[in-house]
Design an enzyme around this catalytic site. Sequence first.
Site, short mmCIF file in Angstrom:
data_model
loop_
_atom_site.label_atom_id
_atom_site.label_comp_id
_atom_site.label_asym_id
_atom_site.label_seq_id
_atom_site.Cartn_x
_atom_site.Cartn_y
_atom_site.Cartn_z
N ASP A 67 0.59 -1.37 -0.17
CA ASP A 67 -0.20 0.15 -0.35
C ASP A 67 0.73 0.61 -0.27
O ASP A 67 2.05 1.35 -0.13
CB ASP A 67 -0.67 -0.23 1.20
CG ASP A 67 -0.12 -0.39 2.61
OD1 ASP A 67 1.29 -1.10 2.53
OD2 ASP A 67 -0.97 -1.07 3.75
N ASN A 149 -7.41 -3.48 13.60
CA ASN A 149 -8.98 -3.86 13.55
C ASN A 149 -8.91 -4.53 12.44
O ASN A 149 -10.38 -5.58 11.71
CB ASN A 149 -10.12 -2.44 12.45
CG ASN A 149 -8.69 -2.25 12.59
OD1 ASN A 149 -8.58 -2.79 11.04
ND2 ASN A 149 -9.70 -0.87 10.49
N HIS A 151 -7.49 -4.96 10.03
CA HIS A 151 -7.08 -4.84 8.07
C HIS A 151 -5.55 -5.69 8.12
O HIS A 151 -4.93 -6.04 8.52
CB HIS A 151 -7.25 -2.96 8.22
CG HIS A 151 -6.05 -2.55 8.48
ND1 HIS A 151 -6.20 -1.03 8.82
CD2 HIS A 151 -4.53 -2.52 8.45
CE1 HIS A 151 -5.14 -0.69 9.64
NE2 HIS A 151 -4.48 -1.78 8.69
N GLU A 156 -9.75 -1.94 4.83
CA GLU A 156 -10.12 -1.42 5.87
C GLU A 156 -11.51 -2.56 5.97
O GLU A 156 -12.05 -3.37 5.59
CB GLU A 156 -10.57 -0.50 6.47
CG GLU A 156 -9.63 0.49 6.09
CD GLU A 156 -9.25 1.07 7.45
OE1 GLU A 156 -9.01 -0.25 8.55
OE2 GLU A 156 -8.85 1.73 8.17
C1 GLP Z 1 -0.42 0.12 8.21
C2 GLP Z 1 -0.13 -1.43 7.34
C3 GLP Z 1 -0.43 -2.35 7.61
C4 GLP Z 1 -0.22 -2.26 8.80
C5 GLP Z 1 -0.63 -2.53 9.69
C6 GLP Z 1 0.12 -2.38 10.83
O1 GLP Z 1 -1.87 0.66 8.44
N1 GLP Z 1 -1.11 -0.19 6.02
O2 GLP Z 1 0.25 -3.20 6.25
O3 GLP Z 1 0.41 -3.99 8.30
O4 GLP Z 1 -0.92 -0.56 9.50
O5 GLP Z 1 0.79 -1.45 11.53
P1 GLP Z 1 1.90 -1.80 12.79
O6 GLP Z 1 2.45 -3.09 11.98
O7 GLP Z 1 2.76 -1.13 12.09
O8 GLP Z 1 1.10 -2.19 13.88
#
Ligand code: GLP
Length: 253
Positions: A67, A149, A151, A156
């Site tokens: 992303d 959440n 995702h 989402e």
């Molecule tokens: C972000 C990214 C995701 C990632 C998620 C978890 O929103 N777009 O690809 O897996 O958050 O992030 P973190 O590893 O900082 O908890």
Amino acid sequence: MKWVVVEDYDELSNRAAARFLEAIENDPRAVLLLPTGSTPEGMYREIVGACRSRYRCFRDVTTFNLDEYVNVPPEHPSSYCAYMRERLFRHVDIDPARIHIPDGMAAAVRSENPSLSMDEALDLECERYERAIAGAGGIGMALLGLGRNGHIGFNEPGSPFDSRTRVVTLEESTRSANAPFFPEGEVPRRAITAGIATILAARSIVLLAAGDAKAPAIRRLATELPDPSFPASALAHHPDVTVIVDKAAKGRG
Ligand code: GLP
């Protein structure tokens, strides 16, 4: 779904890096789908350390990122482009032509089609991204983080399981979870993400989750039937998924 429960974040980073390095060792032309966020930072550190002493580690590897934020230029320090550059790409011998990150500015599309609106250009950028993945022969291994959440990528809750790369609106909870990455400004409201079907088309999937903030999401992943209200549950439809969690994320459940 195979579960690997490790002691702590360091062990999770080691295991994840080992999976990654094994994939590019077994197939030097591997095509990988890569995550950002805080969870994979340790994995990238391990990979950089291991590749320092290896010849042609990344030479023929192709990467796609899951992303990128809309309207954040690649040179912006909070862009996922900058994240990847700083944590992985500038330290290894990857061919820049084999690095793919969705362009949240749709710059190339807009310069080829100056009359398009930004939203039209972004939609074309998403189509271009899917074509690039197909052109590379599809994703071999997808590495994923997990949103609180549920995702995956920026899919989402409510994301259709047959979704492909597209522009999405971020939940407020996602924007606040990502605020530490935007110390000097607001977290964007939209992003481009590889879709759930794009992720499920990978030949293998490794999902990483660390820390007790992820325990509720991990409990849901382990116990609930697939439903778009919890995007990670789509992984139950895939035949080769490994979930690597530390004890804190695994919780008591
Ligand atoms: C972000 C990214 C995701 C990632 C998620 C978890 O929103 N777009 O690809 O897996 O958050 O992030 P973190 O590893 O900082 O908890």
